[in-house]
Design a protein around this motif. Structure first.
Motif, mmCIF file in Angstrom:
data_model
loop_
_atom_site.group_PDB
_atom_site.id
_atom_site.type_symbol
_atom_site.label_atom_id
_atom_site.label_comp_id
_atom_site.label_asym_id
_atom_site.label_seq_id
_atom_site.Cartn_x
_atom_site.Cartn_y
_atom_site.Cartn_z
ATOM 1 N N UNK A 1 1.061 -1.491 0.162
ATOM 2 C CA UNK A 1 -0.217 -0.078 0.023
ATOM 3 C C UNK A 1 1.199 0.892 0.043
ATOM 4 N N UNK A 2 2.020 1.154 -0.269
ATOM 5 C CA UNK A 2 2.842 2.624 -0.125
ATOM 6 C C UNK A 2 3.492 2.824 0.722
ATOM 7 N N UNK A 3 3.151 1.747 1.823
ATOM 8 C CA UNK A 3 4.223 2.321 3.431
ATOM 9 C C UNK A 3 5.562 1.723 3.115
ATOM 10 N N UNK A 4 5.728 1.638 4.432
ATOM 11 C CA UNK A 4 7.257 1.100 4.679
ATOM 12 C C UNK A 4 7.293 -0.250 5.636
ATOM 13 N N UNK A 5 6.997 -0.995 6.084
ATOM 14 C CA UNK A 5 6.740 -2.309 6.821
ATOM 15 C C UNK A 5 8.196 -1.542 7.795
ATOM 16 N N UNK A 6 8.354 -2.279 8.941
ATOM 17 C CA UNK A 6 8.656 -1.479 9.497
ATOM 18 C C UNK A 6 10.164 -3.061 10.453
ATOM 19 N N UNK A 7 10.444 -3.684 10.699
ATOM 20 C CA UNK A 7 11.571 -4.794 12.149
ATOM 21 C C UNK A 7 11.552 -3.804 12.932
ATOM 22 N N UNK A 8 11.213 -3.743 14.230
ATOM 23 C CA UNK A 8 11.402 -3.197 15.278
ATOM 24 C C UNK A 8 11.919 -4.051 15.966
ATOM 25 N N UNK A 9 12.569 -3.149 17.288
ATOM 26 C CA UNK A 9 13.296 -4.264 18.203
ATOM 27 C C UNK A 9 12.128 -5.099 19.085
ATOM 28 N N UNK A 10 12.147 -6.182 19.627
ATOM 29 C CA UNK A 10 10.796 -6.849 20.151
ATOM 30 C C UNK A 10 10.494 -7.192 22.289
ATOM 31 N N UNK A 11 10.260 -6.765 22.934
ATOM 32 C CA UNK A 11 10.351 -6.932 24.374
ATOM 33 C C UNK A 11 10.368 -8.172 24.522
ATOM 34 N N UNK A 12 11.589 -9.382 25.059
ATOM 35 C CA UNK A 12 12.034 -10.276 25.691
ATOM 36 C C UNK A 12 10.740 -10.447 26.840
ATOM 37 N N UNK A 13 9.898 -12.067 26.053
ATOM 38 C CA UNK A 13 8.984 -12.557 27.173
ATOM 39 C C UNK A 13 9.240 -12.880 28.288
ATOM 40 N N UNK A 14 8.262 -12.902 29.113
ATOM 41 C CA UNK A 14 8.763 -14.567 30.274
ATOM 42 C C UNK A 14 9.259 -15.630 30.117
ATOM 43 N N UNK A 15 10.070 -15.983 31.123
ATOM 44 C CA UNK A 15 10.552 -17.443 30.659
ATOM 45 C C UNK A 15 10.084 -18.291 31.381
ATOM 46 N N UNK A 16 9.146 -17.831 32.490
ATOM 47 C CA UNK A 16 8.163 -18.938 33.511
ATOM 48 C C UNK A 16 7.420 -17.989 34.037
ATOM 49 N N UNK A 17 5.930 -19.160 33.876
ATOM 50 C CA UNK A 17 5.125 -19.400 33.796
ATOM 51 C C UNK A 17 4.068 -19.639 35.336
ATOM 52 N N UNK A 18 5.224 -20.225 35.866
ATOM 53 C CA UNK A 18 4.837 -21.047 37.252
ATOM 54 C C UNK A 18 3.791 -22.170 37.536
ATOM 55 N N UNK A 19 2.514 -22.407 37.443
ATOM 56 C CA UNK A 19 1.691 -23.341 36.530
ATOM 57 C C UNK A 19 0.832 -23.351 34.926
ATOM 58 N N UNK A 20 0.939 -23.762 34.335
ATOM 59 C CA UNK A 20 -0.038 -24.237 33.108
ATOM 60 C C UNK A 20 -1.047 -23.462 33.470
ATOM 61 N N UNK A 21 -1.989 -23.145 34.718
ATOM 62 C CA UNK A 21 -2.775 -22.437 34.718
ATOM 63 C C UNK A 21 -2.914 -21.215 34.411
ATOM 64 N N UNK A 22 -1.575 -20.503 35.391
ATOM 65 C CA UNK A 22 -1.580 -19.103 35.003
ATOM 66 C C UNK A 22 -0.929 -19.322 33.588
ATOM 67 N N UNK A 23 -0.172 -20.343 33.011
ATOM 68 C CA UNK A 23 -0.123 -19.431 31.493
ATOM 69 C C UNK A 23 -1.162 -19.560 30.759
ATOM 70 N N UNK A 24 -2.172 -19.879 30.595
ATOM 71 C CA UNK A 24 -3.383 -20.038 29.715
ATOM 72 C C UNK A 24 -3.986 -18.775 30.319
#
Length: 173
Positions: A64-87
Motif C-alpha cells: 500500500x505504499x508504506x514501509x513496514x518496519x522491523x522493530x526491537x521486541x520486548x523479551x517474553x517471560x521465561x517462567x509461568x509458574x503453573x500451566x493454569x497461570x500460563x493459559x
C-alpha cells in the motif's frame, strides 16, 4: 496509499504480532521442559501462526505504499509458574491483541481508509476465534484443577487440537 498515521499504527501492530509469536514460543519452551508435550505442540503451532499474522501485515503495508518496519521486541517471560497461570496469561494477551486490532480499525475509519478497514476484518474475525479458543482451554483447565490425571488427559487433548489444525492447514494448501 496509507496515511502516515495509519502506517505508524500498522507498524505498531506488526510489532505486537511479532511479540505475540515470541510469547507463544516462550510458553512452548516452558511447557516442553515441564514434560507437557501436547501443550508445547499447541504453543509452537500458535507461535508460527502469530508470525504469519505479522508477515501478512508487513506485506500489506509495503503493497500500500508504506514501509513496514522491523522493530526491537520486548523479551517474553521465561517462567509461568503453573500451566493454569500460563493459559490465563495467554487469554489476557489475546484480549490485549483484540483491543489493539479494534483500535487500529477505529483509525481506519477516522482516516477514511476503507481498503485497510476491509483488510483488517480478517484480523477482527481471527481474534474472535483466538479469544474463544483461549477461553475454552482455560475453562477446561479450571475444571481439571490440580488433578494430575486430568492434566495428562488435557495435555493429550491439546496435542490432538494441534494435530487437527496442522491437518486442516495441509488440506487447504
Amino acid at each position: 496509499m496509507l496515511s502516515k498515521k495509519l502506517e505508524k499504527a500498522l507498524n505498531n501492530q506488526i510489532r505486537i504480532e511479532a511479540e505475540s509469536s515470541q510469547v507463544y514460543l516462550s510458553m512452548a519452551c516452558w511447557a516442553e521442559v515441564k514434560g507437557l508435550e501436547g501443550v508445547a505442540a499447541f504453543m509452537y503451532e500458535h507461535s508460527d501462526e502469530e508470525r504469519m499474522h505479522m508477515l501478512k501485515l508487513v506485506k500489506y503495508v509495503n503493497e500500500r505504499g508504506g514501509h513496514a518496519t522491523v522493530s526491537e521486541l520486548s523479551a517474553p517471560k521465561k517462567d509461568f509458574g503453573t500451566f493454569q497461570k500460563m493459559f490465563q496469561e495467554l487469554y489476557d494477551h489475546e484480549i490485549f491483541v483484540s483491543k489493539s486490532i479494534n483500535d487500529l480499525v477505529h483509525i481506519t475509519l477516522e482516516e477514511k481508509d476503507y481498503a485497510t478497514h476491509n483488510f483488517l476484518q480478517w484480523y477482527v474475525a481471527e481474534q474472535i476465534e483466538e479469544e474463544a479458543l483461549a477461553r475454552t482451554v482455560l475453562d477446561k483447565i479450571n475444571l481439571i484443577g490440580n488433578d494430575k490425571g486430568g492434566l495428562y488427559l488435557f495435555d493429550r487433548d491439546v496435542q490432538l487440537i494441534s494435530a487437527e489444525s496442522a491437518a486442516s492447514i495441509t488440506e487447504e494448501a
